[in-house]
Scaffold this active site. Structure first.
Site, PDB file in Angstrom:
ATOM      1  N   HIS A 161      51.127  13.610  48.257  1.00 56.64           N
ATOM      2  CA  HIS A 161      51.132  14.504  49.426  1.00 56.64           C
ATOM      3  C   HIS A 161      50.493  13.779  50.610  1.00 56.64           C
ATOM      4  CE1 HIS A 161      52.117  18.351  47.138  1.00 56.64           C
ATOM      5  NE2 HIS A 161      51.876  17.482  46.172  1.00 56.64           N
ATOM      6  N   TYR A 211      42.525  13.931  41.697  1.00 55.21           N
ATOM      7  CA  TYR A 211      42.236  14.136  43.119  1.00 55.21           C
ATOM      8  C   TYR A 211      40.919  13.455  43.472  1.00 55.21           C
ATOM      9  CZ  TYR A 211      45.861  17.837  43.145  1.00 55.21           C
ATOM     10  OH  TYR A 211      47.024  18.548  43.036  1.00 55.21           O
TER      11      TYR A 211
END
Ligand code: HEM
Ligand code: HEM
Lengths: 362, 199
Positions: A67, A333
């Site tokens: 992303h 993440y």
């Protein structure tokens, strides 16, 4: 001077030395094993992120490893009290909670054309008055293609670009899908999905299951979705690679943009550990409040840049489920965040970001 | 005339062994949680944070105990270099057992994370949000963790060397508190008998 223990028994001391060396080696070996150095085939966050990085066309210093192309947004969430019967989190009480968010498209390339994927994403950080936070990352699809981090990794490997064609090898992908029937629901969705012309007309689903925890300490399995008020989506303009952010700027210039937070309550037996399976459509859904986004900022200088939208950062009243994707996302993440913040901080061994390439996300 | 202690005080010994277990557990939890993507990642992290803060509190108590109760002197015949190594490594261990949890707390603060010790217990931030500071502190947390583990290995090796090779009562002064040779200047042959391996 003194010799405390004359070496009268060298063989015995040999054994003692061996004991000492053995203790050090065992302790060091156990540490190395737990740290994964002796098991290079174990799936780690580093390997997941390496693979995402490879598919994103290598390292783009300072950018997210997935992303990567996106834009910061800000606004607030207006709770209406309806979800408070299920969760003690103050965000659901009547009132406003400030939000810092980020729209993005999946993939590790920050210069990818907006139309390269039919998926858009919305990540949000709610800052609760008690200092706790709720972070969530949502995608514009109802289900995830895979249920486990191992399958996610295998999907990334299968989707690697063939250097000859610059495209994933269709045979390899077909083999992956044949071996992973759980991808069927996602593929059925993807068949008709078209890249939207706007972030604002999309609805975003948390996909993974969570628990709401009520005042009595009772757990309720839930999934949530941000459903767009402006649901009149149009297909993307042809021949333009960067239309999403201008569209967002244009719409925000005309006024705040709104979504409704719909929370679906599971029945006993609905899967909480399988993001490839939707829950039956007739499940009770509550409208917990309204997300109002009022402004946007570029991602390379806006407040979302330095936020890790780790979906396991939750306030009291919300907890993670047994969905195996959640822990994997948290670990991956964190690694992606560490890589990009180290690059921003010029930590030796990393490549500092150069802002010479045109910021395609603008 | 001052009294020379020949063993560590009882609070010092209890703190030493309790914290040895906790710190070692933390090192294993730390490297284990960053090397897995399974559910273990989440539950190890949920243990890591409160346990780390508990170690910080214990380390402060321990430092006070240490400053008030001087430890027994090292054997007088210990080579000067080994003495120096012993003192330096002990202060390094104190420094790291205090620095590691403080850095953990500070790096989460700088990363903009709420420092949650449980589902509802949150510590205040001790640094303002700053991703560059986060990156450096997170790097330091990892590097110093490895330094702490290496120092622990050296420390354990040295303790066993005292107990098994030199048999000079140093290990026993922390293990069970029975006196080592009262005179640090004398070779302590008496201890040798007690510390023989039962081989
Ligand atoms: C094991 C599966 C997954 C892996 C390994 C993975 C990996 C990643 C990584 C590395 C990032 C960049 C994070 C950062 O640097 O801040 C990211 C971003 C993101 N992921 Fe995932 N992901 C997974 C599953 C999912 C699922 C199931 C969803 C949807 C519900 C999702 C939604 C998002 C969103 C919305 C972002 C962008 C967040 C932002 O804008 O900062 N991911 N993912
Ligand atoms: C004696 C105290 C502590 C020790 C020995 C310790 C040890 C470790 C180790 C070995 C790692 C893995 C480092 C790496 O491989 O890069 C780690 C990571 C970490 N520690 Fe600690 N730690 C301590 C205290 C704390 C405290 C008090 C906190 C927070 C309140 C904390 C938060 C973290 C976090 C968030 C990570 C990284 C997780 C990730 O990146 O996924 N630690 N720690």
């Amino acid at each position: 001077m003194h010799d405390p223990q004359p070496l009268s028994h060298p063989p015995r001391n040999g054994l003692r030395w061996a004991l000492i060396a053995g203790a050090v080696v065992v302790a060091g070996g156990a540490f190395a094993y737990v740290g994964g150095w002796l098991t290079p085939h174990r799936l780690t966050a580093q390997r997941l992120v390496d693979e995402l990085q490879r598919n994103g066309g290598g390292v783009h210093p300072g950018y997210r490893r997935n992303h990567a192309k996106g834009v910061c947004v800000a606004g607030y969430f207006e709770g209406n009290g309806k979800a408070s019967a299920y969760s003690t989190a103050s965000v659901f009480a009547v009132g406003r909670t400030p939000v810092v968010g980020r729209f993005a498209i999946p993939g590790g390339n920050p210069y990818a054309p907006d139309g390269s994927v039919p998926i858009r994403s919305l990540a949000l950080r709610f800052n609760l008055p008690n200092g706790q936070q709720w972070r969530t990352g949502m995608n514009s699809m109802p289900v995830f293609p895979v249920a486990t981090p191992q399958a996610f990794y295998a999907l990334q490997v299968a989707g690697e670009k063939d250097p000859a064609t610059g495209k994933p090898d269709p045979a390899r992908l077909a083999a992956f899908f044949a071996a992973h029937p759980e991808t069927a629901a996602f593929r059925a969705w993807a068949k008709t999905a078209r890249p939207s012309a706007s972030f604002v007309t999309e609805s975003y689903s948390g996909i993974d299951a969570f628990y709401f925890i009520d005042a009595k300490g009772q757990r309720h399995a839930v999934r949530w979705q941000m459903v767009a008020d402006a649901a009149n989506g149009t297909p993307a303009p042809a021949g333009d690679d960067n239309y999403l952010i201008p569209d967002l700027q244009h719409r925000l210039a005309t006024g705040p943009q709104r979504w409704h937070l719909l929370v679906t309550l599971a029945h006993p037996g609905d899967p909480t550990d399988d993001a490839t399976k939707a829950w039956p459509a007739e499940r009770t859904t509550l409208d917990a409040g309204t997300l109002v986004l009022t402004s946007e900022q570029p991602q390379d200088s806006g407040p979302c840049r330095d936020i890790n939208y780790d979906p396991t950062v939750l306030p009291a009243g919300i907890a993670i489920s047994d969905d195996p994707l959640l822990s994997a996302r948290s670990a991956a993440y964190a690694d992606s965040y560490l890589r990009r913040t180290r690059e921003e901080a010029h930590v030796p061994g990393t490549t500092a970001p150069t802002r010479t390439q045109p910021e395609a996300a603008r | 005339m001052s009294i020379t202690h020949t063993t560590f005080s009882l609070p010092a010994r209890v703190l030493h062994w309790a914290m040895a277990v906790l710190i070692l557990a933390m090192l294993f939890i730390g490297v284990g949680m960053v090397a897995t993507v399974s559910e273990k990642h989440s539950w190890l992290l949920a243990i890591h944070k409160p346990l780390g803060i508990a170690i910080l509190l214990l380390a402060i108590v321990r430092l006070v105990v240490r400053l008030r109760n001087p430890p027994p002197p090292l054997p007088g015949d210990l080579p000067a270099l080994q003495k120096l190594a012993a003192h330096l490594s002990h202060w390094l261990l104190y420094a790291l057992m205090i620095a590691m949890p403080l850095i953990g707390w500070a790096m989460l603060s700088a990363g903009g994370y709420p420092v949650m010790l449980s589902h509802s217990l949150r510590l205040p931030a001790i640094l303002p949000e700053n991703a560059l500071v986060f990156a450096w502190l997170r790097t330091a947390h990892g590097v110093l963790a490895y330094l702490l583990f290496l120092t622990f290995l050296a420390h354990m090796g040295a303790a066993l060397y005292h107990g098994l090779i030199r048999r000079d009562g140093v290990l026993r002064s922390m293990a069970n508190g029975r006196a080592r040779d009262p005179s640090p200047l004398m070779p302590d042959g008496a201890c040798v008998v007690n510390e023989r391996l039962t081989d």
